[in-house]
Design an enzyme around this catalytic site. Structure first.
Site, short mmCIF file in Angstrom:
data_model
loop_
_atom_site.label_atom_id
_atom_site.label_comp_id
_atom_site.label_asym_id
_atom_site.label_seq_id
_atom_site.Cartn_x
_atom_site.Cartn_y
_atom_site.Cartn_z
N HIS A 108 -3.68 -5.30 1.10
CA HIS A 108 -3.48 -5.67 2.50
C HIS A 108 -3.89 -7.13 2.68
CE1 HIS A 108 -2.62 -1.65 3.92
NE2 HIS A 108 -3.69 -1.19 3.31
N CYS B 184 0.83 -1.20 0.00
CA CYS B 184 0.00 0.00 0.00
C CYS B 184 0.88 1.26 0.00
CB CYS B 184 -0.98 -0.02 1.17
SG CYS B 184 -2.39 1.07 0.91
#
Length: 488
Positions: free
Chosen positions: A433, A336
């Site tokens: 994630h 991310c």
């Protein structure tokens, strides 16, 4: 089954174990044939999760939903505050960001009545479907300067008429003062809502606290429903970054050292929980250049303020250590915000993250990112690299990343979307994630190291932990009294 009253766990302070206790009771009620669901009106955390519908809630409520064997939903955490710096937070309402406010604006403004209404509406929707609702408070119940505007603790307990238990951490000391003071500072209506005290994190022989139990009951007029030991062998994902302070470790010899770069605004550090339990790996969090260079694998995690955190890494000398590690043949990956940092540049033309409109990246990947106000929040299934395994994860990010060589993507999602960048076996990044929760990704990450091939099933591991936690609570809590309270 007979409908039970709702149950709520509030605390004498932050990090006293409310989330853990809440999770354990969620699993107990599920085991006992009920249909429990978790609820926390307002949560402040940088660890969040995407619901199946593509909305965002606090990670703790997603874990508690998992303990209930339920898909998570925004009604379980209608208000989420995600700090962007020391003074401001992004406000997420019913799963979607509605703006950024300073603490002064949020806590002193006149919008708390509207937010409380939203929280009650979410609770009511849950209560129609599930039984019992297991509520969690936030921080201390007796912060007098904020209490009139607190929509998470005793106001919620009274409004929902929940059987409320006060949790205190005896390990940090001052348990008598913190319990008595917390209850004494409540008003009469709130005090009547407290049905018991739960002492948490007791070290040693619990029988030695029998006198302490009687003293607390005499002082407060409410029963101590249980004394929980300091759990050392039960591992539940933790949401509070306070827990990270215990994970500042150093590299070790004769193992695979994985260093997670410690960021000021690190988000979703639960991405790495699986690595903590893999026997082949020594995981540690660090912001020390020497410890970065000692690692076999370096992971740059997510961030709520990517540009500011990248500037911080440069300031303390970590940025150059990461680049040097990659040039020395170490594996470097980013997730991310960490993936964004690995690129050539990050721009923020709308000033969403702050006053810095552009920053040079680490230059490890030929990508560039533009921060945008459109927030991606979705669960996903994907294929990692060229493996046939179907993997799962979730995306929560603001920003669009452009690849100079689009054919070098890392993952293909089941909707056809491409994710991440694969430079080589030692260098890649992804927006997903939970990517490391997939065993095929871990096996690939550890390729090239002299270690046995272990198929560590993290989901199975988590299920065992929920059951162990439920067993430990049953052993140390007067569950007959709890059920008596819930049936009154």
């Amino acid at each position: 089954m007979k409908k039970l009253k709702s149950i709520m766990f509030v605390g004498t302070g932050s990090d006293v174990g409310k989330s853990m206790v809440n999770t354990g009771f969620c699993r107990i009620f599920k085991q006992d044939g009920y249909t429990p669901a978790p609820f926390k009106a307002q949560n402040m955390s940088l660890n969040s999760f995407a619901t199946p519908e593509g909305f965002e809630i606090g990670r703790a409520q997603a874990v508690q939903a998992e303990a209930c064997k339920l898909p998570c939903h925004t009604d379980m955490n209608p208000i989420l505050l995600k700090p962007t710096n020391d003074k401001s937070s992004q406000v997420v309402l019913n799963g979607k960001p509605v703006g950024t406010q300073t603490a002064q604006e949020y806590f002193m403004g006149n919008n708390k009545a509207a937010l409380f209404t939203e929280a009650i509406n979410a609770f009511n929707r849950l209560e129609k479907q599930y039984n019992p609702i297991v509520l969690e408070g936030a921080g201390s119940i007796s912060e007098l300067n904020l209490k009139s505007r607190d929509i998470t603790n005793m106001k919620m307990a009274v409004e929902t008429d929940s059987v409320t238990y006060l949790v205190s951490d005896i390990d940090r000391g001052g348990v008598f003062a913190s319990v008595f003071g917390s209850i004494y500072l409540l008003d009469d209506v709130e005090r009547k809502q407290i049905k018991g005290i739960l002492i948490n994190k007791f070290r040693g022989d619990i029988k030695l606290f029998e006198e302490g139990r009687m003293i607390l009951e005499d002082l407060t007029g409410v029963p101590v429903i249980g004394i929980l030991p300091y759990f050392r062998d039960i591992h539940i994902e933790e949401e509070d970054s306070v827990s990270l302070e215990q994970k500042f470790k150093e590299s070790r010899s004769n193992t695979i050292n994985i260093a997670v770069v410690r960021l000021p605004r690190m988000a979703n550090f639960t991405d790495f929980s699986v690595l903590e339990h893999d026997p082949r790996i020594h995981l540690y969090y660090t912001d020390q250049a020497l410890e970065i260079e000692k690692a076999d694998i370096v992971i740059i995690p997510g961030s709520k303020n990517t540009i500011s955190d990248l500037a911080h890494l440069r300031k303390i000398g970590i940025a150059s250590s990461i680049v040097r590690a990659q040039k020395d043949g170490k594996k470097v990956i980013g997730i991310c915000g960490g993936y964004q940092m690995m690129g050539e540049s990050i721009s923020d033309p709308q000033g969403i993250e702050g006053d810095l409109p552009l920053i040079s990246g680490l230059g490890l990947l030929p990508i560039s990112t533009v921060i945008e106000d459109n927030k991606v929040t979705e669960q996903c299934q994907f294929k990692f690299k060229d493996y046939s395994n179907t993997c799962t994860g979730y995306e929560i990010h603001m920003g669009q990343t452009t690849l100079k060589h689009p054919e070098n993507h890392l993952n293909i999602l089941d909707n056809g979307k491409k994710d991440g960048y694969f430079l080589n076996e030692n260098c890649w990044g992804s927006y997903i994630h939970g990517i490391l929760d997939n065993s095929v990704v871990i096996q690939d990450l550890l390729k090239g190291f002299d270690t046995e091939n272990i198929n560590f099933d993290y989901n199975q591991f988590k299920e065992k932990q929920y059951d162990k936690l439920a067993d430990a609570i049953r052993e140390n809590v007067n569950m007959d009294l709890v059920y008596q309270h819930l049936n009154e």
